[in-house]
Scaffold this motif. Structure first.
Motif, PDB file in Angstrom:
ATOM      1  N   LEU A  30     -69.590  51.861 -54.290  1.00 36.42           N
ATOM      2  CA  LEU A  30     -69.137  52.667 -53.151  1.00 36.42           C
ATOM      3  C   LEU A  30     -68.663  51.750 -52.032  1.00 36.42           C
ATOM      4  N   PHE A  31     -69.505  50.752 -51.705  1.00 36.10           N
ATOM      5  CA  PHE A  31     -69.093  49.809 -50.672  1.00 36.10           C
ATOM      6  C   PHE A  31     -68.011  48.874 -51.207  1.00 36.10           C
ATOM      7  N   GLY A  32     -68.044  48.619 -52.515  1.00 36.84           N
ATOM      8  CA  GLY A  32     -67.014  47.777 -53.116  1.00 36.84           C
ATOM      9  C   GLY A  32     -65.627  48.309 -52.821  1.00 36.84           C
ATOM     10  N   GLY A  33     -65.455  49.620 -52.923  1.00 36.06           N
ATOM     11  CA  GLY A  33     -64.162  50.231 -52.600  1.00 36.06           C
ATOM     12  C   GLY A  33     -63.754  49.883 -51.179  1.00 36.06           C
ATOM     13  N   LEU A  34     -64.716  49.950 -50.254  1.00 37.13           N
ATOM     14  CA  LEU A  34     -64.408  49.635 -48.858  1.00 37.13           C
ATOM     15  C   LEU A  34     -64.095  48.147 -48.685  1.00 37.13           C
ATOM     16  N   PHE A  35     -64.818  47.297 -49.424  1.00 34.69           N
ATOM     17  CA  PHE A  35     -64.540  45.865 -49.306  1.00 34.69           C
ATOM     18  C   PHE A  35     -63.125  45.555 -49.801  1.00 34.69           C
ATOM     19  N   ILE A  36     -62.680  46.285 -50.848  1.00 31.72           N
ATOM     20  CA  ILE A  36     -61.305  46.091 -51.324  1.00 31.72           C
ATOM     21  C   ILE A  36     -60.325  46.449 -50.215  1.00 31.72           C
ATOM     22  N   VAL A  37     -60.542  47.637 -49.607  1.00 29.25           N
ATOM     23  CA  VAL A  37     -59.645  48.069 -48.538  1.00 29.25           C
ATOM     24  C   VAL A  37     -59.637  47.030 -47.420  1.00 29.25           C
ATOM     25  N   TYR A  38     -60.845  46.545 -47.082  1.00 29.33           N
ATOM     26  CA  TYR A  38     -60.950  45.537 -46.019  1.00 29.33           C
ATOM     27  C   TYR A  38     -60.144  44.294 -46.382  1.00 29.33           C
ATOM     28  N   SER A  39     -60.315  43.786 -47.592  1.00 28.84           N
ATOM     29  CA  SER A  39     -59.639  42.518 -47.922  1.00 28.84           C
ATOM     30  C   SER A  39     -58.126  42.701 -47.962  1.00 28.84           C
ATOM     31  N   VAL A  40     -57.656  43.866 -48.436  1.00 24.09           N
ATOM     32  CA  VAL A  40     -56.212  44.098 -48.457  1.00 24.09           C
ATOM     33  C   VAL A  40     -55.655  44.034 -47.036  1.00 24.09           C
ATOM     34  N   TYR A  41     -56.318  44.750 -46.114  1.00 19.84           N
ATOM     35  CA  TYR A  41     -55.760  44.797 -44.757  1.00 19.84           C
ATOM     36  C   TYR A  41     -55.996  43.496 -44.002  1.00 19.84           C
ATOM     37  N   ARG A  42     -57.069  42.798 -44.339  1.00 18.04           N
ATOM     38  CA  ARG A  42     -57.263  41.495 -43.703  1.00 18.04           C
ATOM     39  C   ARG A  42     -56.138  40.552 -44.113  1.00 18.04           C
ATOM     40  N   TYR A  43     -55.779  40.599 -45.409  1.00 21.21           N
ATOM     41  CA  TYR A  43     -54.706  39.748 -45.925  1.00 21.21           C
ATOM     42  C   TYR A  43     -53.386  40.088 -45.241  1.00 21.21           C
TER      43      TYR A  43
END
Lengths: 205, 538
Positions: A30-43
């Motif tokens: 569940l949090f993994g999905g959010l971490f993906i979103v975070y890393s995409v937008y951080r990049y």
């Protein structure tokens, strides 16, 4: 109706531990999905994320990290105390954990409150007018991820409350420790997620 | 259950009520068999709603222009049809009904590992279904985004989306709890001597399914939460106006929703793997290969989601990779078909209704699977994307695959579940009419798609008229077949001839207990010997 069998209560501590671990997997994803979103937008918005992260109060973040780490320790100690049949110690340690979780939430409340006062909250006009898209995304994710984490703290409090009541009642004891052990596992998960959230939002600038 | 409660061994689960009475003895029962039937009845009700919506769509498409509804209503109808059918019927479908009922008996257990959690899953399921239905009944218009809730439309539309989105989230939670329960059950409660390689194939397929439920559902859960938060607060993650990326939504959605296709089809394949050996009276061909192919499908199925997005915009490398992986996932499915056919070879085939359903499952599943490769190939995908061809393909898989297997399974296990035999003549007539109707309903859509008819429109060009008439007629024939099948099952459950414990000479454990099974399933937990296996025919 002549034949009757005695149905012994099914108690399988190993099974409930596996169940808890499986549930923890789902939470991590569940949090993994959010971490993906975070890393995409951080990049995509490296500079804006850098700028926005400086707005966060590292001292409060670090304090909360320490509080959660200590609470993980106290709940682990409480489980050990239960195994050693020290009921009073178990209860005290569990109560300390409970209090630490509450303190975490109080800190979080004030931290969010300061942000709100500065006009930083999801959907605020101030953010849309004054901030770049990257910063809006950063704070959007900040509120979603720390908010969801805070919900997990609340869930942890409920589980700990149940465990506390059952230990006091004596239905959770050295031979049937599953509920407390699983509460501990869940609490470590909540702690673990924060260990990732803290550097991602507060430290990497 | 109460500690050391006295439970009789000679009273069936249908009669034994425990501490509650009447309806409460069902909706508060922690007996896995009763929970299975609860799912069966709730799903059947929702299925009929979905069927009526499907019929309405087909009726609208009987002629070009407006027939019974305008574009907006049509959008709402296909959305609600999709949400009901996907999230409430085919995803929980076989695991929740037959998994709950049969899994503990097939592995020689008295119940699942967490009976209370099992009951909770059903309640959560009902709550989710209720939420979705409120989105239709209240608010400013039914959801109209399609079951995929694509951003940014899903948070821009004025329709009543929030209950539907939360409903889907809650249904996912139910699915996770069921999966978790099954995994622990299979790890902890197999009968003594039943090693992993002696476990029947239906439980094996539930095992693969449960892992997908567990590892994929949270992703769509968080994605739906993000869409809901986007709607309420405007956090920006999927909103291009705030710097978000709608394509990212599609990725996150399909990371779950493609594996979800295997949540649907794996237990369907598992049920077929039980029916075929029983009615061929022969050991299943390649047991271990079937197990490995189940796990391979579950595993590879995680890495193919991009094939839903070939035209959404992704790099050439990503397209090639997803296309190749899509072709790879077809291999274990094809292996299964090969093994089922090989099981029949030189078997003594007992042609009964479940066998008819199983055989026609293989037929429609192959059409669905092979047409999946057509849309999985890059060049043809660009041409066929969002046409009626895709609708035909996934209805052949999802409705053909899961539906045929479900009806096969319910006829196969009917004597065990209800203790009575169904009327075979009517069951066969129902099957025949249903199959003819099914093929007439969906086959024309392959043709229409190749001719270029897009999906999700209430209107079409005159040149598509003839094939659409055939398709709509097919929908009526299929519904007739469906009604015959359902009425026959209902009547037989009430007044059919009493069934013996093992009417098909099956070899798995559920056939060793009385029909219907007693509350605790087994007087004594069975033990597997060294030479025993799940399909030991002479």
């Amino acid at each position: 109706m002549s034949q009757v069998i005695h149905h012994d209560e099914h108690y399988d501590p190993e099974g409930s531990k596996i169940g808890m671990w499986l549930f923890i997997f789902t939470e991590l994803l569940l949090f993994g999905g959010l971490f993906i979103v975070y890393s995409v937008y951080r990049y995509m918005n490296a500079d804006a994320f850098h700028l926005a992260a400086e707005e966060l109060n590292t001292t409060v973040g670090a304090l909360n990290t320490v509080i959660l780490l200590i609470s993980s320790m106290t709940i682990a100690m409480s489980t050990t105390a239960l195994q050693k049949k020290q009921k009073a110690t178990t209860i005290v340690l569990l109560e300390i954990t409970f209090m630490l979780a509450l303190i975490f939430l109080v800190n979080k409340y004030f931290e969010w409150g300061v942000k709100f006062d500065h006009g930083i909250f999801p959907g605020s006009e101030f953010m849309k007018a004054e901030m770049s898209q990257g910063e809006v995304l950063f704070f959007g994710l900040y509120f979603v991820m720390t908010g969801l984490h805070a919900l997990h703290i609340v869930a942890g409090l409920v589980i700990m409350g149940f465990a506390l009541a059952r230990v006091q009642k004596g239905t959770v004891h050295a031979d049937r420790p599953s509920l407390l052990e699983n509460a501990g596992l869940y609490w470590h998960l909540v702690d673990l997620i924060w260990i990732f959230l803290f550097p991602l939002f507060y430290l990497i600038t | 259950m109460q500690a050391s409660s006295k439970i009789p061994t000679d009273v069936s689960y249908l009669e034994y009520e425990g501490k509650h009475k009447g309806l409460r003895a069902w909706i508060f029962s922690t007996d896995h068999k009763r929970i299975g039937l609860l799912y069966l009845y709730s799903m059947m009700t929702l299925f009929l709603v979905g069927v009526i919506l499907g019929l309405a769509m087909r009726f609208e498409l009987i002629a070009p222009g407006k027939t019974i509804m305008d574009a907006k209503d049509y959008n709402a109808v296909f959305t609600v049809h999709g949400v009901i059918m996907i999230f409430m019927i085919v995803i929980p479908g076989l695991p929740a009904v037959f998994g709950n009922f049969m899994l503990p008996i097939m592995i020689g257990a008295k119940d699942v590992a967490f009976p209370k959690l099992n009951l909770l899953s059903w309640w959560v399921y009902i709550a989710g279904a209720f939420l979705v239905i409120t989105s239709v009944l209240f608010g400013d218009g039914s959801p109209d985004t399609g079951w995929t809730f694509y951003a940014p439309y899903s948070f821009k539309t004025g329709a009543n989306m929030l209950p539907a989105i939360f409903g889907a989230f809650v249904l996912g939670f139910s699915s996770i709890l069921t999966g978790l329960n099954f995994i622990v059950t299979m790890h902890r409660m197999r009968a003594p001597g039943m090693t992993w390689t002696k476990m029947p194939l239906f439980p094996w397929s539930l095992y693969g399914t449960a892992w997908i439920q567990l590892l994929a559902t949270p992703i769509v859960g968080i994605t739906l939460v993000l869409v809901a938060l986007e709607r309420i607060f405007g956090i920006g993650v999927f909103d291009p106006a705030l710097g978000g990326d709608p394509i990212l939504y599609q990725h996150l959605f399909w990371i779950y929703s493609h594996p979800a296709v295997y949540v649907m089809i794996l237990p369907a394949m598992g049920a077929i793997s039980e029916i075929i050996p029983t009615f061929s009276q022969k050991h299943i061909f390649g047991y271990k290969v079937l197990v490995v192919s189940t796990l391979a499908i579950a595993f590879i199925g995680y890495f193919v989601w991009g094939h839903h997005m070939f035209t959404s915009g992704m790099s050439g490398t990503a397209q090639y990779t997803f296309s190749i992986l899509t072709f790879l996932v077809a291999i274990p499915s094809a292996i299964k078909v090969f093994n089922w056919i090989s099981t029949m070879y030189k078997g003594s085939i007992n042609v009964q209704t479940p066998f008819y359903w199983a055989a026609s499952f293989i037929f429609v599943f192959m059409i669905g699977g092979l047409s999946g490769l057509v849309v999985g190939a890059l060049a043809t995908n660009v041409y066929l994307h969002d046409t009626a061809f895709v609708v035909a393909h996934f209805h052949f898989i999802v409705f053909g695959g899961v539906g045929f297997s479900f009806f096969g399974a319910i006829h196969y296990w009917f004597p065990k579940m209800f203790g009575r035999m169904y009327d075979a003549t009517w069951a066969n007539i129902g099957w025949l009419i249903f199959t003819i109707g099914f093929l007439a309903l969906y086959s024309p859509m392959f043709y229409l798609g190749m001719q270029g008819m897009p999906r999700r429109y209430y209107d079409y060009l005159e040149e598509f008229h003839a094939a659409n008439i055939l398709s709509t007629l097919g929908s009526w024939v299929m519904t007739l077949g469906l009604i015959i099948v359902i009425i026959n099952l209902f009547r037989s459950a009430k007044s059919g001839p009493i069934a013996v414990a093992n009417p098909w000479n099956g070899k798995t454990l559920e056939w060793t207990v009385p029909s219907p099974p007693p509350v605790e399933n087994f007087d004594e937990i069975p033990e597997y010997q060294e030479k025993d296996g799940p399909y030991e025919y002479q």
